[in-house]
Write an enzyme that holds these catalytic residues in place. Sequence first.
Site, PDB file in Angstrom:
ATOM      1  N   TRP A  38       0.747  -1.190   0.075  1.00  0.00           N
ATOM      2  CA  TRP A  38      -0.116  -0.148   0.096  1.00  0.00           C
ATOM      3  C   TRP A  38       0.872   1.053   0.029  1.00  0.00           C
ATOM      4  O   TRP A  38       2.047   1.259   0.635  1.00  0.00           O
ATOM      5  CB  TRP A  38      -0.774   0.024   1.157  1.00  0.00           C
ATOM      6  CG  TRP A  38      -1.517   1.292   1.322  1.00  0.00           C
ATOM      7  CD1 TRP A  38      -1.243   2.144   2.328  1.00  0.00           C
ATOM      8  CD2 TRP A  38      -2.802   1.886   0.740  1.00  0.00           C
ATOM      9  NE1 TRP A  38      -2.141   3.507   2.280  1.00  0.00           N
ATOM     10  CE2 TRP A  38      -2.991   3.008   1.403  1.00  0.00           C
ATOM     11  CE3 TRP A  38      -3.348   1.306  -0.094  1.00  0.00           C
ATOM     12  CZ2 TRP A  38      -4.088   3.888   0.809  1.00  0.00           C
ATOM     13  CZ3 TRP A  38      -4.779   1.940  -0.702  1.00  0.00           C
ATOM     14  CH2 TRP A  38      -4.782   3.459  -0.175  1.00  0.00           C
ATOM     15  N   MET A  39       0.229   2.233  -0.596  1.00  0.00           N
ATOM     16  CA  MET A  39       1.037   3.637  -0.552  1.00  0.00           C
ATOM     17  C   MET A  39      -0.049   4.902  -0.641  1.00  0.00           C
ATOM     18  O   MET A  39      -1.172   4.670  -1.335  1.00  0.00           O
ATOM     19  CB  MET A  39       1.844   3.683  -1.923  1.00  0.00           C
ATOM     20  CG  MET A  39       2.554   5.223  -1.886  1.00  0.00           C
ATOM     21  SD  MET A  39       3.542   5.540  -3.450  1.00  0.00           S
ATOM     22  CE  MET A  39       2.383   5.724  -4.737  1.00  0.00           C
ATOM     23  N   ASP A  41      -0.042   9.215   0.824  1.00  0.00           N
ATOM     24  CA  ASP A  41       0.679  10.566   0.701  1.00  0.00           C
ATOM     25  C   ASP A  41       2.273  10.625   0.114  1.00  0.00           C
ATOM     26  O   ASP A  41       3.151   9.639   1.000  1.00  0.00           O
ATOM     27  CB  ASP A  41       0.495  11.396   1.729  1.00  0.00           C
ATOM     28  CG  ASP A  41      -0.774  11.362   2.545  1.00  0.00           C
ATOM     29  OD1 ASP A  41      -1.545  10.724   2.011  1.00  0.00           O
ATOM     30  OD2 ASP A  41      -1.002  11.960   3.499  1.00  0.00           O
ATOM     31  N   TRP A  65      -4.489  -0.013   3.622  1.00  0.00           N
ATOM     32  CA  TRP A  65      -3.904   1.123   4.482  1.00  0.00           C
ATOM     33  C   TRP A  65      -3.694   0.377   5.956  1.00  0.00           C
ATOM     34  O   TRP A  65      -4.221  -0.568   6.006  1.00  0.00           O
ATOM     35  CB  TRP A  65      -4.941   2.186   5.138  1.00  0.00           C
ATOM     36  CG  TRP A  65      -4.186   3.346   5.680  1.00  0.00           C
ATOM     37  CD1 TRP A  65      -3.362   4.228   5.168  1.00  0.00           C
ATOM     38  CD2 TRP A  65      -4.273   3.531   7.189  1.00  0.00           C
ATOM     39  NE1 TRP A  65      -3.008   5.207   6.353  1.00  0.00           N
ATOM     40  CE2 TRP A  65      -3.404   4.688   7.356  1.00  0.00           C
ATOM     41  CE3 TRP A  65      -4.843   2.910   8.100  1.00  0.00           C
ATOM     42  CZ2 TRP A  65      -3.362   5.089   8.742  1.00  0.00           C
ATOM     43  CZ3 TRP A  65      -4.610   3.184   9.435  1.00  0.00           C
ATOM     44  CH2 TRP A  65      -4.058   4.424   9.429  1.00  0.00           C
ATOM     45  N   PHE A  97       3.027   9.009  10.255  1.00  0.00           N
ATOM     46  CA  PHE A  97       2.000   9.585   9.326  1.00  0.00           C
ATOM     47  C   PHE A  97       2.811  10.572   8.626  1.00  0.00           C
ATOM     48  O   PHE A  97       4.142  10.594   8.861  1.00  0.00           O
ATOM     49  CB  PHE A  97       1.031   9.980  10.203  1.00  0.00           C
ATOM     50  CG  PHE A  97      -0.362   9.451  10.274  1.00  0.00           C
ATOM     51  CD1 PHE A  97      -0.210   7.920  10.392  1.00  0.00           C
ATOM     52  CD2 PHE A  97      -1.497   9.915  10.670  1.00  0.00           C
ATOM     53  CE1 PHE A  97      -1.111   7.246  10.526  1.00  0.00           C
ATOM     54  CE2 PHE A  97      -2.595   8.942  10.867  1.00  0.00           C
ATOM     55  CZ  PHE A  97      -2.399   7.694  10.882  1.00  0.00           C
ATOM     56  N   ASP A 164       0.678  16.459   9.874  1.00  0.00           N
ATOM     57  CA  ASP A 164       1.291  16.482   8.545  1.00  0.00           C
ATOM     58  C   ASP A 164       2.064  17.710   8.693  1.00  0.00           C
ATOM     59  O   ASP A 164       1.965  18.330   7.796  1.00  0.00           O
ATOM     60  CB  ASP A 164      -0.019  16.489   7.576  1.00  0.00           C
ATOM     61  CG  ASP A 164      -0.706  15.184   7.613  1.00  0.00           C
ATOM     62  OD1 ASP A 164      -0.277  14.352   8.125  1.00  0.00           O
ATOM     63  OD2 ASP A 164      -1.938  15.509   6.940  1.00  0.00           O
ATOM     64  N   GLU A 215      -5.943  18.637   6.087  1.00  0.00           N
ATOM     65  CA  GLU A 215      -4.536  17.665   6.095  1.00  0.00           C
ATOM     66  C   GLU A 215      -3.622  18.201   5.172  1.00  0.00           C
ATOM     67  O   GLU A 215      -3.840  19.105   4.172  1.00  0.00           O
ATOM     68  CB  GLU A 215      -5.025  16.242   5.469  1.00  0.00           C
ATOM     69  CG  GLU A 215      -6.226  15.531   6.370  1.00  0.00           C
ATOM     70  CD  GLU A 215      -6.311  14.064   5.955  1.00  0.00           C
ATOM     71  OE1 GLU A 215      -6.573  13.291   6.712  1.00  0.00           O
ATOM     72  OE2 GLU A 215      -6.512  13.683   4.772  1.00  0.00           O
TER      73      GLU A 215
HETATM   74  C1  FRU Z   1      -3.607  12.128   4.072  1.00  0.00           C
HETATM   75  C2  FRU Z   1      -3.519  11.531   5.416  1.00  0.00           C
HETATM   76  C3  FRU Z   1      -2.725  12.366   6.113  1.00  0.00           C
HETATM   77  C4  FRU Z   1      -1.939  11.471   7.166  1.00  0.00           C
HETATM   78  C5  FRU Z   1      -1.751  10.183   6.446  1.00  0.00           C
HETATM   79  C6  FRU Z   1      -1.935   8.749   7.037  1.00  0.00           C
HETATM   80  O1  FRU Z   1      -4.062  11.263   2.926  1.00  0.00           O
HETATM   81  O2  FRU Z   1      -4.902  11.042   6.192  1.00  0.00           O
HETATM   82  O3  FRU Z   1      -3.464  13.303   7.089  1.00  0.00           O
HETATM   83  O4  FRU Z   1      -0.886  11.934   7.793  1.00  0.00           O
HETATM   84  O5  FRU Z   1      -2.902  10.209   5.351  1.00  0.00           O
HETATM   85  O6  FRU Z   1      -1.677   7.566   6.121  1.00  0.00           O
END
Ligand code: FRU
Length: 488
Positions: A38-39, A41, A65, A97, A164, A215
């Site tokens: 999985w990938m 951000d 995820w 994250f 983030d 985010e």
């Molecule tokens: C955005 C997000 C971020 C978080 C990450 C978790 O897609 O929800 O806010 O850090 O993905 O994987």
Amino acid sequence: MKRIVLMLLIFFSCSRNETPDSHELHRPYFHFTPPSGWMNDPNGLVYHNGVYHLFYQHYPDSTVWGPMHWGHAISKNLVNWEHLPIALYPDSLGYIFSGSAVVDEKNTSGLQKGSIPPLVALFTYDKQGFETQGLAFSNDDGLTWQKYDKNPVINNPGEKDFRDPKVFRHAETESWIMSLAVKDHIEFYRSKNLLQWEKTGEFGRTYGSHGGVWECPDLFPLTDVKTGITKWILLVSINPGGPNGGSATQYFIGKFDGQTFTCDDDSTVVRWLDYGPDNYAGVTWNNAPGNRRIFIGWMSNWNYGQLVPSRTWRSAMTVPRELGLTRTASGFSVYAQPVPELHALRRAEHQVQTGKAISFNGRAELDLSFDLSVEGEPQVEFQNSKNEVLRIGFDRTSNRFYIDRSKSGTTNFSDKFSGISYASRLADLQQVKMHLIVDVASVELFADDGLTCMTAIFFPTENFNRFIVPVKNSSMVTGTWFELEKDN
Ligand code: FRU
């Protein structure tokens, strides 16, 4: 016995890759994808010593995820990516994250061990929804990483969504600035050493779109080359609440005084960096050479990203894009263009002929210009022998671009996937320009020189192998297209 084992081995290695010399169905050729798993951000984007680092939210053990790691890849040209070992693993403080990375040239953090400056990453620790900011550093130009032993560097002040961190060096105040997404607004923090942070301001509770949680912020200046005017741009991803449902990235134009951001627009104005359904959580590279502002986004949507029908991996990044600022009749606007490095993919160049199916191998770049003074509908269709079709065009009555993937192949994995996406046109010229990049399972539309962008993924059961510009009056269209191929 030996023979059977060998046959089984050959069978399994072939079935994993379809046939030995073919390519997995839906796997793009030149868009970045994880080797497997999985990938989501992009993270830690930093250019250093001639190398673009791309870290990314990664769960190597599954195609959905899960416990987040930072995967890692590098490139010298933004086209060919080399996979490196996973950079950060989850630990007792939580999953890793999203976040960013900087080069600590002057060793302000004191974390330098040898003679080269450390790379420092700031990321969010998430422990069952409890979020703090952590730090890791590398003393070997980003190859291996060590977590800071006094993590977290920013504690949770009692907020559920607090994440983030995007950090950059602010030369005027000789400090590090962090933008952080906090539920429905962005907070700004400042530091002299990347270890101790003080909050200096916040923006956005009453600005822009609030259809979902905020985010992945990013704050940077852009200069309009025509006027020489510089504006600060604040990117904010929101999920859900995008213009075509689910995830999308909005942006604000304004000023940054070293402490906080103020917006030039009224609070009700909403601007989208990309109107398509599949460009989320994108941010830009720190330290890119030549003052370039290079962006990459996660080419998917939380509405269905975990359900798409790719088998051994899930999701790709957009192509790297260069962001710029330009003045239109209605004021300043950000535009995006694929980075020119991608020209390296171009092979044979052809003129586009209208009303005639053109064969291609599922990867192409099209540069089309439609004259609105001639009757007809600006449109291009991608097709295969299964009667699957992807339509991209401009609807002159509603003045909107669209991508219609309702008949583009497999769409039934989510009831939020199928359908038509729309984007209002911002330019008002008589020529409608549509620049398209197609790579097996995605299309990126840069309309009107990137003033309106749309990105969408799709999953034909057999690759699209022809396209057609179904315009009756050929004088409406001028255009060229390129076959695209990557050197390995
Ligand atoms: C955005 C997000 C971020 C978080 C990450 C978790 O897609 O929800 O806010 O850090 O993905 O994987």
